[in-house]
Enzyme design. Structure first.
Site, PDB file in Angstrom:
ATOM      1  N   ILE A 130       0.859  -1.194   0.000  1.00 15.48           N
ATOM      2  CA  ILE A 130       0.000   0.000   0.000  1.00 15.48           C
ATOM      3  C   ILE A 130       0.893   1.241   0.000  1.00 15.48           C
ATOM      4  CG2 ILE A 130      -1.711   1.364   1.287  1.00 15.48           C
ATOM      5  CD1 ILE A 130      -2.936  -1.259   2.265  1.00 15.48           C
ATOM      6  N   GLY A 136      -5.234   5.505  -9.370  1.00 12.84           N
ATOM      7  CA  GLY A 136      -5.930   6.442  -8.489  1.00 12.84           C
ATOM      8  C   GLY A 136      -5.817   7.877  -8.979  1.00 12.84           C
ATOM      9  N   GLY A 172       6.825  -0.720  -6.031  1.00 10.49           N
ATOM     10  CA  GLY A 172       8.026  -0.244  -5.356  1.00 10.49           C
ATOM     11  C   GLY A 172       9.341  -0.833  -5.836  1.00 10.49           C
ATOM     12  N   TYR A 208       2.775   7.031 -18.128  1.00 16.50           N
ATOM     13  CA  TYR A 208       2.451   6.084 -17.050  1.00 16.50           C
ATOM     14  C   TYR A 208       1.642   6.820 -15.989  1.00 16.50           C
ATOM     15  CZ  TYR A 208       3.173   2.707 -13.244  1.00 16.50           C
ATOM     16  OH  TYR A 208       2.985   1.800 -12.231  1.00 16.50           O
ATOM     17  N   GLU A 228      -5.342   9.506  -5.627  1.00 19.74           N
ATOM     18  CA  GLU A 228      -4.318   8.792  -4.858  1.00 19.74           C
ATOM     19  C   GLU A 228      -3.172   8.379  -5.768  1.00 19.74           C
ATOM     20  OE1 GLU A 228      -5.498   5.950  -1.842  1.00 19.74           O
ATOM     21  OE2 GLU A 228      -7.543   6.716  -1.873  1.00 19.74           O
ATOM     22  N   GLU A 247      28.363   4.333   0.140  1.00 18.66           N
ATOM     23  CA  GLU A 247      29.505   3.464  -0.169  1.00 18.66           C
ATOM     24  C   GLU A 247      29.167   2.500  -1.315  1.00 18.66           C
ATOM     25  OE1 GLU A 247      32.221   0.972   2.917  1.00 18.66           O
ATOM     26  OE2 GLU A 247      30.210   0.200   2.595  1.00 18.66           O
ATOM     27  N   ARG A 280     -11.463   0.844  -7.412  1.00 22.77           N
ATOM     28  CA  ARG A 280     -10.278   0.379  -6.676  1.00 22.77           C
ATOM     29  C   ARG A 280     -10.152   1.068  -5.322  1.00 22.77           C
ATOM     30  NH1 ARG A 280      -4.470   1.002  -6.107  1.00 22.77           N
ATOM     31  NH2 ARG A 280      -3.562  -1.062  -6.308  1.00 22.77           N
ATOM     32  N   GLY A 292      -1.208   6.506 -12.552  1.00 18.83           N
ATOM     33  CA  GLY A 292      -1.753   5.646 -11.500  1.00 18.83           C
ATOM     34  C   GLY A 292      -3.227   5.384 -11.702  1.00 18.83           C
ATOM     35  N   CYS A 307       2.133   6.190  -6.730  1.00 17.31           N
ATOM     36  CA  CYS A 307       1.175   6.248  -5.617  1.00 17.31           C
ATOM     37  C   CYS A 307       1.401   7.454  -4.723  1.00 17.31           C
ATOM     38  CB  CYS A 307       1.330   5.025  -4.717  1.00 17.31           C
ATOM     39  SG  CYS A 307       1.140   3.494  -5.567  1.00 17.31           S
TER      40      CYS A 307
HETATM   41  P1  XMP Z   1       5.114   0.374  -9.399  1.00 19.03           P
HETATM   42  O1  XMP Z   1       6.040   0.878  -8.347  1.00 19.03           O
HETATM   43  O2  XMP Z   1       5.562  -0.937  -9.964  1.00 19.03           O
HETATM   44  O3  XMP Z   1       3.744   0.105  -8.643  1.00 19.03           O
HETATM   45  O4  XMP Z   1       4.852   1.385 -10.454  1.00 19.03           O
HETATM   46  C1  XMP Z   1       2.609  -0.442  -9.261  1.00 19.03           C
HETATM   47  C2  XMP Z   1       1.507  -0.668  -8.247  1.00 19.03           C
HETATM   48  O5  XMP Z   1       1.062   0.571  -7.685  1.00 19.03           O
HETATM   49  C3  XMP Z   1      -0.311   0.444  -7.276  1.00 19.03           C
HETATM   50  N1  XMP Z   1      -1.043   1.575  -7.862  1.00 19.03           N
HETATM   51  C4  XMP Z   1      -1.392   2.681  -7.197  1.00 19.03           C
HETATM   52  N2  XMP Z   1      -1.291   2.988  -5.881  1.00 19.03           N
HETATM   53  N3  XMP Z   1      -2.260   5.088  -6.323  1.00 19.03           N
HETATM   54  C5  XMP Z   1      -1.754   4.198  -5.442  1.00 19.03           C
HETATM   55  O6  XMP Z   1      -1.695   4.493  -4.239  1.00 19.03           O
HETATM   56  C6  XMP Z   1      -2.397   4.851  -7.667  1.00 19.03           C
HETATM   57  O7  XMP Z   1      -2.860   5.687  -8.431  1.00 19.03           O
HETATM   58  C7  XMP Z   1      -1.951   3.579  -8.106  1.00 19.03           C
HETATM   59  N4  XMP Z   1      -1.980   2.979  -9.327  1.00 19.03           N
HETATM   60  C8  XMP Z   1      -1.408   1.751  -9.140  1.00 19.03           C
HETATM   61  C9  XMP Z   1      -0.792  -0.896  -7.772  1.00 19.03           C
HETATM   62  O8  XMP Z   1      -0.811  -1.784  -6.679  1.00 19.03           O
HETATM   63  C10 XMP Z   1       0.254  -1.268  -8.814  1.00 19.03           C
HETATM   64  O9  XMP Z   1       0.335  -2.652  -9.023  1.00 19.03           O
END
Ligand code: XMP
Length: 504
Positions: free
Chosen positions: A313, A409, A360, A405, A431, A485, A418, A407, A319
């Site tokens: 999360i 949210g 992450g 790219y 979000e 380091e 979601r 999100g 995110c």
């Molecule tokens: P990475 O770091 O690989 O993460 O780009 C992808 C994951 O992020 C989540 N996800 C979101 N979380 N707001 C959030 O808080 C968002 O708008 C959002 N879009 C995706 C999701 O779990 C995804 O697999």
């Protein structure tokens, strides 16, 4: 009194692996990355296994049919995004399941009245230099001709020149009929010295294209993930709102596994969704649930019947949940806690529920760390968004190629289901952000590059498979000073040296 977790909330960059003993047998070529996708009882095997521990995120900017096919060819699984109409999502699933290796459904089709400027824009956006022309511009429209980079000269031709003036018209193209085998199609390509062969149906509609270059690459897909009918395995996202309508369509379309896509999954909504699926499909439909970030959340979803549980999360690159709501947990701490709970649950209940670490991952070594900490597989968004096969536009920003790219949210995705807690069908606040990521080329070569590093590190830990990695890994927290380091330091870097940027 509130519950306080012991220790701090850590993330991947704060850890390192300490090498263990490796024997002469620990060579990268001998490493297996096979991993279970869905739960199984002690002494049994998972009904679905992946050949590499990577899945692509349930996101509009990541998991469309093209990326799903490319990832299945490498041995992983995509989850087609659910923030679209159920029929549309089912159509995407069907597209993956009906894909015949070597037969490419066009994703950049022209109409005869488009212009050279349109061709160049499309070429820039998709990276494709061969484009079929159909009457209505759809992938399965009436076939009118084909445009390749040999049909125009950018320096000489007027950008407003119409496609019909310079395409090779259908009458002059060698085509093959639907139903032609891949071998026969390739024989035609070789006999006529073609670079591509359009496949058309009895009414002259375009079905797909076979490319000369794909034939050679198809022979080198040792990890591809196929079902018993030789179709690629694909997953699909669902939500906790419209499952009664969405799930039947996805199951009918052939989705191999579903995943509840929710920003916070320790909720009764998830249990109700799982209950509905079990009531209507028993255990024949596999479904993962999440996202949670502690042992309590894991146990809730495992007991509710999830086939796998997803952790994470607020750690995703796009995110802003932690900033907006103050909920979440450092991804590494969350993962370690949840994997411990998974092992305890296995001890007690005799059921192994795989854990997916979601979001992450920034460096390739984060993949190895997450797997060493106990993740059965990973879900990545940003990583896959950078590739040719992701569904978003490739743009040139300030002289560098980037891909879009955003999100789920974000205001752009509007994936209210979601984030919803009460069913008011709108995003009350965002979000996630809308961003660019550096364009990185084809999925295949990037995934191979990343996994070569994972295999190499596993050898350093004396591990030849992921179970062994978990058992043998020695993991240490690093101080802020030792992080410095770990990078190049106390030297003056040459401008031409780009080898210090290892972000993937
Ligand atoms: P990475 O770091 O690989 O993460 O780009 C992808 C994951 O992020 C989540 N996800 C979101 N979380 N707001 C959030 O808080 C968002 O708008 C959002 N879009 C995706 C999701 O779990 C995804 O697999």
């Amino acid at each position: 009194m509130a519950h306080f977790f012991e220790g701090e909330s850590h993330t991947f960059s704060e850890y390192l692996l300490v090498p263990g003993y490796s024997s002469h047998e620990n060579v990268p070529q001998g490493v297996s990355l096979k991993t279970p996708l869905v739960k199984f009882r002690r002494g049994e095997h998972s009904a679905l296994t992946m050949n590499i521990p990577l899945t692509s995120a349930v996101m509009q900017a990541v998991s469309g049919p093209r990326l799903a096919i490319a990832l299945a060819q490498e041995g992983g699984i995509s989850f087609i995004y659910q923030s679209q109409a159920p029929e549309q999502e089912a159509k995407m699933v069907r597209e993956v399941k009906s894909y015949k290796a070597g037969f490419v459904v066009s994703d950049s089709t022209l109409t005869p009245s488009m212009t050279l400027a349109d061709v160049l824009e499309l070429r820039n956006r998709t990276g494709h230099s061969t484009m079929p022309v159909t009457e209505d511009g759809s992938a399965h429209g009436l076939f009118c001709g084909i445009v390749t980079s040999r049909d125009y000269r950018v320096s000489r031709d007027d950008p407003s020149k119409r496609v019909c003036e310079f395409m090779t018209p259908a009458q002059q193209c060698i085509t093959a009929q639907e139903g032609t085998t891949l071998k026969a199609a390739n024989d035609i390509i070789w006999d006529h010295k073609l670079n591509q062969l359009p496949i058309v149906d009895g009414e002259g509609r375009l079905v797909s294209l076979v490319f000369r270059k794909d034939y050679d690459s198809h022979k080198s897909l040792p990890n591809e993930l196929l079902d018993e009918h030789k179709s690629y395995i694909v997953g699909a996202g669902i939500n906790t709102r419209d499952y009664a309508e969405r799930v039947p369509l996805l199951v009918e379309a052939g989705a191999d596994v579903l995943c509840i896509d929710s920003s916070e999954g320790f909720s009764e909504w998830e249990k109700l969704t799982l209950d509905w699926i079990r009531e209507h499909y028993g255990n024949t439909v596999k479904v993962g649930a999440g996202n949670i970030v502690d042992a309590e959340g894991f146990r809730y979803l495992a007991e509710a019947g999830a086939d796998f549980v997803k952790v994470g999360i607020g750690g995703g690159s796009i995110c802003i949940t932690r900033e907006q709501k103050g909920i979440g947990r450092g991804q590494a701490s969350a993962l370690i806690d949840v994997c411990r709970a998974r092992d305890e649950y296995f001890e007690e209940a005799g059921v192994y529920v795989p854990v997916c670490s979601d979001g992450g991952i920034v460096y390739d070594y984060h993949m190895t760390l997450a797997l060493a900490m106990g993740a059965d597989f990973l879900m990545l968004g940003r990583y896959f968004a950078r590739f040719d096969e992701s569904p978003t536009r490739r743009l040139n920003v300030n002289g560098s190629y980037v891909k879009e790219y955003w999100g789920e949210g974000s205001a752009r995705a509007r994936n209210w289901a979601r984030y919803d807690l009460g069913g008011d069908k709108r995003l009350s606040f965002v979000e996630g952000v809308d961003s660019y990521v550096p364009y990185a080329g084809p999925l295949k070569e990037n995934v191979e590059g990343s996994l070569t590093k994972v295999r190499s590190t596993m050898c350093n830990c004396g591990a030849l498979d992921l179970c062994e990695l978990r058992e043998k890994a020695k993991i240490t927290l690093v101080s802020a000073t030792s992080l410095v380091e770990g990078g190049a330091h106390d030297v003056i870097l040459k401008e031409s040296d780009s080898s210090t940027n290892f972000r993937s």
